[in-house]
Design an enzyme around this catalytic site. Sequence first.
Site, PDB file in Angstrom:
ATOM      1  N   TYR A 155       1.058  -1.279  -0.112  1.00 29.44           N
ATOM      2  CA  TYR A 155       0.012   0.037   0.051  1.00 29.44           C
ATOM      3  C   TYR A 155       0.834   1.264   0.078  1.00 29.44           C
ATOM      4  O   TYR A 155       0.563   2.209  -0.860  1.00 29.44           O
ATOM      5  CB  TYR A 155      -0.916  -0.249   1.295  1.00 29.44           C
ATOM      6  CG  TYR A 155      -1.934   1.212   1.303  1.00 29.44           C
ATOM      7  CD1 TYR A 155      -3.078   1.054   0.366  1.00 29.44           C
ATOM      8  CD2 TYR A 155      -1.935   2.179   2.260  1.00 29.44           C
ATOM      9  CE1 TYR A 155      -4.077   1.979   0.685  1.00 29.44           C
ATOM     10  CE2 TYR A 155      -2.658   3.148   2.352  1.00 29.44           C
ATOM     11  CZ  TYR A 155      -3.768   3.346   1.533  1.00 29.44           C
ATOM     12  OH  TYR A 155      -4.725   4.200   1.745  1.00 29.44           O
ATOM     13  N   LYS A 159       0.949   4.389  -2.953  1.00 26.99           N
ATOM     14  CA  LYS A 159       0.782   5.612  -2.523  1.00 26.99           C
ATOM     15  C   LYS A 159       1.800   6.441  -2.783  1.00 26.99           C
ATOM     16  O   LYS A 159       1.708   7.449  -3.353  1.00 26.99           O
ATOM     17  CB  LYS A 159       0.193   5.638  -1.227  1.00 26.99           C
ATOM     18  CG  LYS A 159      -1.408   4.939  -0.963  1.00 26.99           C
ATOM     19  CD  LYS A 159      -2.484   5.452  -1.756  1.00 26.99           C
ATOM     20  CE  LYS A 159      -3.775   4.973  -1.567  1.00 26.99           C
ATOM     21  NZ  LYS A 159      -4.675   5.360  -2.364  1.00 26.99           N
TER      22      LYS A 159
HETATM   23  P1  NAP Z   1     -13.533   2.266   0.550  1.00 24.15           P
HETATM   24  O1  NAP Z   1     -14.464   2.643   1.778  1.00 24.15           O
HETATM   25  O2  NAP Z   1     -12.909   0.725   0.772  1.00 24.15           O
HETATM   26  O3  NAP Z   1     -14.129   2.717  -0.631  1.00 24.15           O
HETATM   27  C1  NAP Z   1     -13.363   2.309  -1.752  1.00 24.15           C
HETATM   28  C2  NAP Z   1     -14.278   1.862  -3.049  1.00 24.15           C
HETATM   29  O4  NAP Z   1     -13.456   1.745  -4.200  1.00 24.15           O
HETATM   30  C3  NAP Z   1     -14.992   0.738  -2.913  1.00 24.15           C
HETATM   31  O5  NAP Z   1     -16.469   1.199  -3.038  1.00 24.15           O
HETATM   32  C4  NAP Z   1     -14.428  -0.215  -3.494  1.00 24.15           C
HETATM   33  O6  NAP Z   1     -15.376  -1.278  -3.915  1.00 24.15           O
HETATM   34  C5  NAP Z   1     -13.880   0.670  -4.701  1.00 24.15           C
HETATM   35  N1  NAP Z   1     -12.878  -0.102  -5.542  1.00 24.15           N
HETATM   36  C6  NAP Z   1     -12.130  -1.348  -5.128  1.00 24.15           C
HETATM   37  N2  NAP Z   1     -11.508  -1.663  -6.023  1.00 24.15           N
HETATM   38  C7  NAP Z   1     -11.863  -1.223  -7.192  1.00 24.15           C
HETATM   39  C8  NAP Z   1     -11.665  -1.452  -8.652  1.00 24.15           C
HETATM   40  N3  NAP Z   1     -10.679  -2.316  -9.118  1.00 24.15           N
HETATM   41  N4  NAP Z   1     -12.413  -0.482  -9.575  1.00 24.15           N
HETATM   42  C9  NAP Z   1     -13.317   0.303  -9.256  1.00 24.15           C
HETATM   43  N5  NAP Z   1     -13.502   0.622  -7.866  1.00 24.15           N
HETATM   44  C10 NAP Z   1     -12.995  -0.118  -6.788  1.00 24.15           C
HETATM   45  O7  NAP Z   1     -12.329   3.139   0.947  1.00 24.15           O
HETATM   46  P2  NAP Z   1     -11.862   4.733   1.442  1.00 24.15           P
HETATM   47  O8  NAP Z   1     -11.401   4.638   2.652  1.00 24.15           O
HETATM   48  O9  NAP Z   1     -13.049   5.421   1.008  1.00 24.15           O
HETATM   49  O10 NAP Z   1     -10.637   4.965   0.605  1.00 24.15           O
HETATM   50  C11 NAP Z   1     -10.684   5.691  -0.402  1.00 24.15           C
HETATM   51  C12 NAP Z   1      -9.394   6.107  -1.073  1.00 24.15           C
HETATM   52  O11 NAP Z   1      -8.671   7.005  -0.044  1.00 24.15           O
HETATM   53  C13 NAP Z   1      -8.381   4.857  -1.363  1.00 24.15           C
HETATM   54  O12 NAP Z   1      -7.557   5.049  -2.422  1.00 24.15           O
HETATM   55  C14 NAP Z   1      -7.637   4.858  -0.030  1.00 24.15           C
HETATM   56  O13 NAP Z   1      -6.384   4.294  -0.324  1.00 24.15           O
HETATM   57  C15 NAP Z   1      -7.572   6.088   0.172  1.00 24.15           C
HETATM   58  N6  NAP Z   1      -7.092   6.363   1.707  1.00 24.15           N
HETATM   59  C16 NAP Z   1      -8.099   6.085   2.633  1.00 24.15           C
HETATM   60  C17 NAP Z   1      -7.701   6.336   4.061  1.00 24.15           C
HETATM   61  C18 NAP Z   1      -8.509   5.838   5.243  1.00 24.15           C
HETATM   62  O14 NAP Z   1      -8.111   5.881   6.533  1.00 24.15           O
HETATM   63  N7  NAP Z   1      -9.778   5.336   4.800  1.00 24.15           N
HETATM   64  C19 NAP Z   1      -6.446   6.991   4.202  1.00 24.15           C
HETATM   65  C20 NAP Z   1      -5.693   7.410   3.351  1.00 24.15           C
HETATM   66  C21 NAP Z   1      -6.082   7.223   2.172  1.00 24.15           C
HETATM   67  P3  NAP Z   1     -15.491  -2.610  -3.121  1.00 24.15           P
HETATM   68  O15 NAP Z   1     -15.767  -2.376  -1.844  1.00 24.15           O
HETATM   69  O16 NAP Z   1     -16.331  -3.448  -4.061  1.00 24.15           O
HETATM   70  O17 NAP Z   1     -14.056  -3.172  -3.443  1.00 24.15           O
END
Ligand code: NAP
Length: 252
Positions: A155, A159
Site C-alpha cells: 500500500y 501511494k
Molecule cells: P473504501 O471505503 O474501501 O472505498 C473504496 C471504493 O473503491 C469501494 O467502493 C471499492 O469497492 C472501490 N474499488 C475497489 N477496487 C476497485 C476497482 N478495481 N475498480 C473500481 N472501484 C474499486 O475506501 P476509502 O477509505 O473510502 O478510501 C478511498 C481512497 O482513499 C483509497 O484510495 C484509499 O487508499 C485512500 N485513503 C483512505 C484512508 C482511510 O483511512 N480510509 C486514508 C488514506 C487514504 P469494493 O468495496 O467493492 O472493493
Amino acid sequence: MSNLEGSVALVTGSGQGIGCAVVQALVLQKAIVCINDRDQERAQGTVDWVNEVGGECLSVPADVSDCDAVQEMFQKVVDAYGKIDILVNNAGVTRDNLLMRMSEEEWDLVMAVNLKSVFNCCKAAVRHMMRKRYGRIVNMSSVSGIAGQVGQVNYSASKAGIIGFTKALAREVASRNITVNAVAPSFVQTPMTDGLADRVGAEAMKQLNAAIPMGRWATPEEVAHAVLFFCTPEVGYITGQVLSVDGGMVMG
Ligand code: NAP
C-alpha cells in the site's frame, strides 16, 4: 467555493467512503458526476443520493485496474457529455501483511488497483482534456505513501508511486491548462478502516491515534473538501502538489 455548473467529473471507487463524499461535494457545486465503482450494486447508494438531491449523474461501473474496461468507461462519458473536465482517482484497496508474510497476489492486487488504475484513468482522460485544453486531476495518495506504515509495503509503495506519478504528469500537461495534484489523508472513518482496531490490536491503535496532533480521525467530508479545492477552475496555478489531510500527523 466556485460553482462547477457545466463541469463533467468522474470519481473512481465512489460507491462508498471518501469517493462518495467527493461525489456529494461536487454535486453540491452543480457538477455532473460520473460515478465509478467495481459494480452497479456498490455504486447504487451514491447514485440514489444524487437523484434525491436533484443532481445529474451517470453510473459507469468498471474495474479501474483493467485497461480495456477503463477505455470503455471514458468512451461512455464522452459519448454522454462530450468531455471530461475533472478526474478524481480515488479507488483503492488494502491487503496488509508484514513483508515476510505478504503474498505475490497481495502485492499485485494493491499495485493494480491503487497505482495502475491511475495510469489507466489518466491516460484515457488526458486525451480528451488535452483536446479541450482544460483539466483537473486529483489522485488519492495517503500519509502511508509519505511516511510508510508497518504491514503496508504494498500500500505504501502504491501511494508513494501515486505521488511520483502526479508530479511527472503535472509537468507533462501543465502547458495544456491541466493540473494534477494529490491528496494524502491519514486515518479516515470509512468501510476501508472499519475493523482496523480488531486487525492491528488495541496497543497499535493507541500508538497510531497518539501520532495525530488533532487527536481524531478525519471525516470523509473533510477529505472531500480538499479534493474539491483542486477541482475548481480558479485553482489553476497549483499543480504537482500533495496536500496532506492528516490532522498534523506528517509535517514538513
Ligand atoms: P473504501 O471505503 O474501501 O472505498 C473504496 C471504493 O473503491 C469501494 O467502493 C471499492 O469497492 C472501490 N474499488 C475497489 N477496487 C476497485 C476497482 N478495481 N475498480 C473500481 N472501484 C474499486 O475506501 P476509502 O477509505 O473510502 O478510501 C478511498 C481512497 O482513499 C483509497 O484510495 C484509499 O487508499 C485512500 N485513503 C483512505 C484512508 C482511510 O483511512 N480510509 C486514508 C488514506 C487514504 P469494493 O468495496 O467493492 O472493493
